[in-house]
Structure formats: C-alpha cells, structure tokens
Enzyme design. Structure first.
Site, PDB file in Angstrom:
ATOM      1  N   ASP A 108       9.370  -5.839 -13.744  1.00 32.50           N
ATOM      2  CA  ASP A 108       9.357  -7.174 -14.276  1.00 32.50           C
ATOM      3  C   ASP A 108       9.472  -8.343 -13.442  1.00 32.50           C
ATOM      4  O   ASP A 108       9.522  -9.455 -14.101  1.00 32.50           O
ATOM      5  CB  ASP A 108      10.240  -7.225 -15.440  1.00 32.50           C
ATOM      6  CG  ASP A 108       9.697  -6.295 -17.467  1.00 32.50           C
ATOM      7  OD1 ASP A 108       8.616  -6.326 -17.337  1.00 32.50           O
ATOM      8  OD2 ASP A 108      10.665  -6.409 -18.484  1.00 32.50           O
ATOM      9  N   GLY A 109      11.084  -8.314 -12.256  1.00 37.83           N
ATOM     10  CA  GLY A 109      11.076  -9.105 -11.754  1.00 37.83           C
ATOM     11  C   GLY A 109      10.147  -9.445 -10.559  1.00 37.83           C
ATOM     12  O   GLY A 109       9.835 -10.128 -10.927  1.00 37.83           O
ATOM     13  N   THR A 169      13.177 -11.995 -24.950  1.00 40.48           N
ATOM     14  CA  THR A 169      13.678 -10.258 -25.433  1.00 40.48           C
ATOM     15  C   THR A 169      14.099  -9.799 -23.408  1.00 40.48           C
ATOM     16  O   THR A 169      14.883  -8.680 -23.147  1.00 40.48           O
ATOM     17  CB  THR A 169      12.080  -9.373 -24.779  1.00 40.48           C
ATOM     18  OG1 THR A 169      11.088  -9.865 -23.609  1.00 40.48           O
ATOM     19  CG2 THR A 169      11.616  -9.268 -26.027  1.00 40.48           C
ATOM     20  N   ALA A 217      27.959 -17.668 -24.121  1.00 48.41           N
ATOM     21  CA  ALA A 217      29.168 -17.690 -24.379  1.00 48.41           C
ATOM     22  C   ALA A 217      29.551 -18.700 -25.132  1.00 48.41           C
ATOM     23  O   ALA A 217      30.631 -19.672 -24.363  1.00 48.41           O
ATOM     24  CB  ALA A 217      30.529 -17.065 -23.295  1.00 48.41           C
ATOM     25  N   SER A 242      19.901 -11.128 -24.440  1.00 49.43           N
ATOM     26  CA  SER A 242      21.413 -10.443 -24.912  1.00 49.43           C
ATOM     27  C   SER A 242      22.363 -11.342 -25.222  1.00 49.43           C
ATOM     28  O   SER A 242      23.243 -10.812 -25.553  1.00 49.43           O
ATOM     29  CB  SER A 242      21.528 -10.369 -23.097  1.00 49.43           C
ATOM     30  OG  SER A 242      20.088  -9.058 -22.488  1.00 49.43           O
ATOM     31  N   ASP A 290      29.617 -21.126 -21.009  1.00 48.56           N
ATOM     32  CA  ASP A 290      29.246 -21.368 -19.987  1.00 48.56           C
ATOM     33  C   ASP A 290      27.750 -21.022 -19.494  1.00 48.56           C
ATOM     34  O   ASP A 290      27.725 -21.191 -18.271  1.00 48.56           O
ATOM     35  CB  ASP A 290      28.965 -18.940 -19.753  1.00 48.56           C
ATOM     36  CG  ASP A 290      30.884 -18.631 -19.789  1.00 48.56           C
ATOM     37  OD1 ASP A 290      32.198 -19.773 -19.307  1.00 48.56           O
ATOM     38  OD2 ASP A 290      31.032 -17.690 -19.637  1.00 48.56           O
TER      39      ASP A 290
END
Length: 294
Positions: free
Chosen positions: A74-75, A190, A214, A195, A179
């Site tokens: 994907d990168g 996705t 976070a 995440s 953060d």
C-alpha cells in the site's frame, strides 16, 4: 495499449511477481514504460532486459497512458499517486507487500485480473485526497501537498504532548491535548486512523475523520465530518517544531503556524476488479465475520 509500471523495492519474493507481470504484458503486446529508478533495480537483479522505455517524473505521464501498475504494498500505491497526481490515469495495485488494502491483486491472480482489465471488466473507484496549506513555506513538501490516506500532525523531539487547536469552517471545535491528530480520508480510514480507534468509512462516503492520537482529554473521540469542510489547525507545545505528515512524506513545522486542510479538486482513479471489492477486502484482510472459536 500503453501502461506505466512503478515500484520501489525488490526482494526475492518480488521476482515471480515481476516475471508473471512482464510475461503477460509482453504476450499481449502492451507498450510498457517503467519508472527509471524501479527499472534500474529490476535490471540490476536481472529481472528484465534493458530494452524498455522509462519515465522519470509525473511530467512524463500524459493522456496516452491507459493506466499505471503499482508493484508493491500500500505504501508503494500511495507513492504512485504522487506520479499520477491530477492526470486521471487509473492505478492498479499488484500486492508484493503485506496487507494490501490498496494493492489488491495477489500474485496468483495476476494473469486473470489483468485479462479482465484488458477486457474493460472493471470499475473505477474514485478516491478523495486532502490538500495541505501552511502559513509558512514547507520546503520538504513543495508541490506534493496532498495525501490519499491522511494528514497527521504529531509531536517532535519530545515525550510531552502537544495542543492542537482545531477549527471547522472557521468555527472552533476543540483543543486536543494529545500525541497528535489524524485527518483521514475514507481510503485512510482503514490505516493509521483505524489503529487509533477511528471508524471505517466506505470509499464512496463523502466524509473525513478527525482522530486524536492518545488524547489525554479522554472525552475526545473520533469525529466524522463532511468532506467539504475546511479544517484549520494551530499546534503548540514545549518544542519549537512539530511534525506534519502527508501519507509517507514528513516535514517539520514551526509552532503556531496555521495549517489549512481541505479536499483537493481532483480524485485518484483506482481500478477495482469485481472479485476484489472493498467489502471483500474487509472480510479477507480484517477477517470480518470469522469466528476463531469454531
């Protein structure tokens, strides 16, 4: 038919993929033009002969190209968008990486799926991109000021959190103490955003997701907004600079500089094979509906 081929890396596992891909292209008399750095890697590893045409930048990709094939994960697909830009050239991703949400063609399906492409038995999935404008010039980004997955601001050279003042269409939303903060497209929902607890959006959804990384203010939750919203961010922290990333491209920005994020006027055309739709990818890659207890 004229196509461009792009990749970034070569591993032992890549060799059979390259062999099958170029065998099919040659057998079907397709004119192939390879990105010059990728061509050099393949020639060095004796995967192809030094007989193919090459291109070096997005300026070489004109309307004569019917598609660009991205070979990698994907990168690599995301990097391919910086070559296609606003040309409208569709991208097909052959997966030589791991998960493969964007690079959906697996090695065993190369010939079958490419034949479907030749027969025009595919659909185009139009993917939203985000643009970034900064009050001061960001040298590392220059004209590559767009992202297909997400634009992220995050702390730099410190373990301390940063404060991100966020405005939607000029109206104050919140100051995130975290953060960092992710502004994600449906395509990027996705990825990093997921995440960090963000929701998954279908590619056709005319929405964006704001997902804190976070957050210390625990009532700050991911927020889905219309994709015609203009987002302004003002970041402050203990260090002089913070980081802003556009997919895999990253730059350092001074505190208090205003970032403006909005949808680009163009979209990326992604080739979607009927056998590899977004919903099928969710089931296959994220194992939706599978019960490991049975």
């Amino acid at each position: 038919m004229k196509i461009a081929v792009f990749g970034q890396f070569y591993q032992n596992s890549t060799s059979p993929i390259i062999a099958r891909l170029f065998a099919f292209l040659n057998q079907n008399n397709i004119q192939v033009v390879i990105e010059e750095k990728f061509a050099a890697i393949l020639i060095e590893n004796k995967s192809i002969a030094n007989t193919y045409q090459k291109f070096s930048s997005h300026k070489d990709l004109d309307k004569s190209f019917e598609m660009l094939i991205s070979v990698g994960g994907d990168g690599t697909f995301l990097r391919a968008t910086t070559l296609v830009r606003n040309s409208g050239i569709p991208i097909l991703g052959i997966n030589a990486g791991r998960l493969g949400f964007l690079a959906t063609v697996q090695q065993e399906n190369i010939e079958t799926f490419l034949q479907l492409v030749l027969e025009k038995k595919y659909t185009i999935s139009k993917r939203t991109l985000l643009s970034l404008k900064c009050a001061s010039k960001i040298e590392e980004i220059k004209d590559l000021n767009f992202a297909m997955n997400e634009i992220t601001v995050s702390r730099k050279d410190t373990t301390s959190m940063i404060t991100i003042e966020t405005y939607l269409n000029g109206e104050y939303l919140n100051s995130y103490w975290a953060d960092g903060l992710i502004i994600s497209t449906p395509t990027g929902s996705t990825g990093y955003s997921m995440s960090c607890g963000g929701p998954i959006l279908t590619p056709e959804a005319n929405c964006l997701v704001i997902t804190p990384i976070a957050p210390h203010n625990l009532n700050a939750r991911p927020l889905v907004i219309p994709d015609n919203t203009e987002i302004k961010l003002k970041v402050s922290g203990r260090e002089e600079n913070y980081l802003v990333s556009l997919d895999s491209r990253i730059a350092s920005v001074k505190n208090e500089d205003i970032l403006t994020i909005k949808k680009t006027p163009f979209k990326i055309n992604m080739i979607e094979i009927p056998e590899e739709t977004f919903l099928k990818t969710l089931r296959n890659k994220l194992l939706w509906g599978e019960d490991k207890r049975n």
